[in-house]
Write a protein that holds these residues in place. Structure first.
Motif, PDB file in Angstrom:
ATOM      1  N   TYR A 280     -12.454  30.920  -9.670  1.00  0.00           N
ATOM      2  CA  TYR A 280     -11.115  31.325 -10.088  1.00  0.00           C
ATOM      3  C   TYR A 280     -10.695  32.649  -9.452  1.00  0.00           C
ATOM      4  CZ  TYR A 280     -10.484  27.541 -13.432  1.00  0.00           C
ATOM      5  OH  TYR A 280     -10.292  26.306 -14.001  1.00  0.00           O
ATOM      6  N   SER A 281     -11.653  33.543  -9.212  1.00  0.00           N
ATOM      7  CA  SER A 281     -11.329  34.820  -8.572  1.00  0.00           C
ATOM      8  C   SER A 281     -10.923  34.629  -7.121  1.00  0.00           C
ATOM      9  CB  SER A 281     -12.526  35.775  -8.653  1.00  0.00           C
ATOM     10  OG  SER A 281     -12.818  36.100  -9.990  1.00  0.00           O
ATOM     11  N   LEU A 475     -10.368  37.847 -12.716  1.00  0.00           N
ATOM     12  CA  LEU A 475      -8.910  37.744 -12.596  1.00  0.00           C
ATOM     13  C   LEU A 475      -8.226  39.091 -12.794  1.00  0.00           C
ATOM     14  CD1 LEU A 475      -8.168  34.381 -14.451  1.00  0.00           C
ATOM     15  CD2 LEU A 475      -8.712  34.793 -12.048  1.00  0.00           C
TER      16      LEU A 475
END
Length: 540
Positions: A280-281, A475
């Motif tokens: 996700y990063s 995030l």
């Protein structure tokens, strides 16, 4: 004596998929608002004075409270204690409040107010957080960016709470059934929000020939109102299910801190959690800069103001074609007749080519990046169905990591080499964006359905909360890092379309390398401990 078996709502395919649609539409709206400013980064610099550091700091603030005030942990406890439907409505209401604050922060009404003066003079130093280097504000940060960050923090609390709630809701309605397909389908629909944002945020910002970034955010606020309505409808539907099954939303067993120990001491859980944060990063922070990256690396010529390609109507037409791509491609996965299946697939491919051609003619970076979720919409149900019936979740994660690395390195080194080549550069961009979106579809289809195999059902909400909390660290950090790296590696550059993005992209590719290593480790651990990650979700 014949026993009558009473069927519940979730025994009906139509009802459980309706429940999924309500949750997915709420996430669709939240995904639009999450990146509402991403395609207009250049306009934020021109109209609000946000440089890359201010933009990145504001974007990273979305998850600040989740990470540093541990709100996500509390959200998981609320979910386990209060149940899916209460938490769903609560999360939508919190998102709406945060969205309204962010809209006011970037509106003209905020300019010149006492509130603007207060934010200019305050929050320049936050004790402890500044010493640790994790403050969501800094001295010299524009007041509008600070206030927008406050609203985005509140929105982020609701958004991440909604994320774990949706995952838990799908488990509730689909466990023992087509769960991976459901999770993949939900994320495929939600990710259309990214494409919608990329097309309509610039559209509203430039509507009528006058630039107003607040119009884009107002569009997002309206959608968050719709998201709240969706969750309220789901509330009553879920309540009906519980009345049929006799299940209680509140847990009979009270939550204990010791339950977290069971999760935190599991090696498989940690590998999955770290894979999540790496994936996700490398994607979500990139989305916030992707349009600007394309503006910097493609040779784009603005169409004549009086041409069809510069008109507002072309935006609507292109979006309709995008919906055809998504709907036809998605529906093709569920056709039993070969002629219908390949007919819909063919329609989807033709519509995708048409969409890409229109994006090229519009010479618009935001409409080019909007293809990001389209291939994912097509293949995510395929992947979900494959995992439900054949397994191989850990292997899919390894494949996703390889594609992730290849895409970011292509953006870093191959795409800039084609600058000046109007056609070649756009073809490289389209191809890489589609593959990147496809690689990302491997995560919801393979990773999220694996979590119930790792933890006890009683603490599954807390398990998802912990994973989301770990994910949120990335995030928060990487939008900030990308902004800082951009400013540091582009000294003196004031034109927002002239940045060199090589360093940030190499940094994101390195996350893919780490994810690849962890993917192989997960396969070894799964084989050694028999976690069942490579086994199908539907047991014959």
């Amino acid at each position: 004596m014949t026993q009558v078996i009473q069927k519940t709502l979730r025994d009906s395919a139509a009802m459980r998929w309706t429940a999924l649609l309500l949750l997915a539409m709420a996430m669709f709206c939240s995904y639009i608002f999450m990146d509402i400013l991403s395609p207009i980064k250049d306009l934020m610099q021109e109209t609000r004075g946000w440089d890359s550091t201010a933009f990145g700091t504001m974007q990273g603030s979305e998850v600040f409270l989740n990470v540093f005030v541990f709100f996500l942990i509390f959200a998981g406890i609320i979910l386990d204690k209060m149940g899916v439907r209460f938490t769903a409505v609560l999360s939508a209401a919190v998102m709406l409040i945060g969205a309204c604050i962010k809209w006011y922060a970037v509106s003209e009404s905020f300019v010149g107010t006492g509130l603007e003066t207060w934010f200019t003079e305050n929050l320049n130093y936050i004790p402890v957080f500044d010493e640790l280097g994790v403050s969501p504000f800094y001295e010299g940060m524009p007041a509008s960016a600070k206030f927008a960050a406050c609203g985005f923090m509140i929105f982020g609390c609701g958004c991440e709470m909604a994320g774990i709630t949706v995952s838990r809701g799908i488990v509730k309605w689909f466990k023992g059934r087509e769960m991976a397909l459901a999770m993949g389908s939900e994320m495929a629909l939600a990710r259309l929000g990214v494409a919608t944002c990329m097309i309509f945020s610039p559209f509203f910002a430039r509507l009528g020939g006058e630039v107003s970034v607040s119009r884009s955010v107002a569009f997002g606020v309206v959608l968050m109102c719709i998201a709240l309505i969706m969750t309220i409808v789901y509330f009553f539907m879920d309540q009906k299910l519980d009345s049929q099954t006799g299940e209680a939303e509140e847990k009979d067993d009270p939550f204990k801190i010791s339950d977290l120990g069971k999760i935190l001491t599991d090696a498989g859980f940690w590998i999955v959690a770290l894979l999540c944060v790496l994936y996700y990063s490398a994607i979500f922070p990139f989305q916030k800069y992707a349009v600007n990256m394309l503006q910097c690396n493609l040779t784009l010529t603005t169409p004549d103001a009086d041409s069809f390609w510069a008109s507002s109507s072309v935006t609507i037409i292109q979006y309709i074609i995008m919906l055809i791509v998504a709907a036809a491609g998605f529906a093709s996965n569920f056709q039993k007749k070969a002629n219908m299946k390949y007919g819909l697939l063919g329609l989807s491919v033709v519509a995708l080519i048409t969409y890409c051609y229109m994006g090229y003619m519009r010479q618009s970076a935001e409409s080019i990046f909007a293809v990001f979720p389209l291939l994912a919409v097509l293949i995510t149900p395929i992947l979900g169905s494959y995992l439900d019936h054949h397994g191989k979740a850990a292997s899919m994660l390894v494949l996703g990591s390889i594609l992730l690395i290849a895409c970011h390195l292509t953006f870093a080194f191959v795409l800039p080499a084609f600058k000046g080549n109007a056609v070649g550069g756009i073809i490289i961009a389209y191809t890489t964006i589609l593959v990147l979106g496809a690689s990302f579809s491997l995560v919801p289809a393979s990773l999220w359905p694996s979590v119930p195999k790792l933890v006890d059902a009683k603490v599954i909400g807390s398990a998802y909360a912990l994973i989301f909390w770990i994910q949120n660290i990335g995030l928060w950090l990487f939008p900030l890092l990308i902004g800082k790296v951009l400013d540091q590696t582009n000294p003196g550059v004031t034109d927002p379309t002239q940045f060199n993005y090589t360093a940030p992209l190499v940094m994101l590719a390195s996350l893919g390398v780490a994810a690849l290593v962890l993917g192989f480790v997960l396969k070894v651990v799964d084989k050694k401990k028999g976690l069942g990650l490579e086994l199908p979700n539907i047991q014959e």
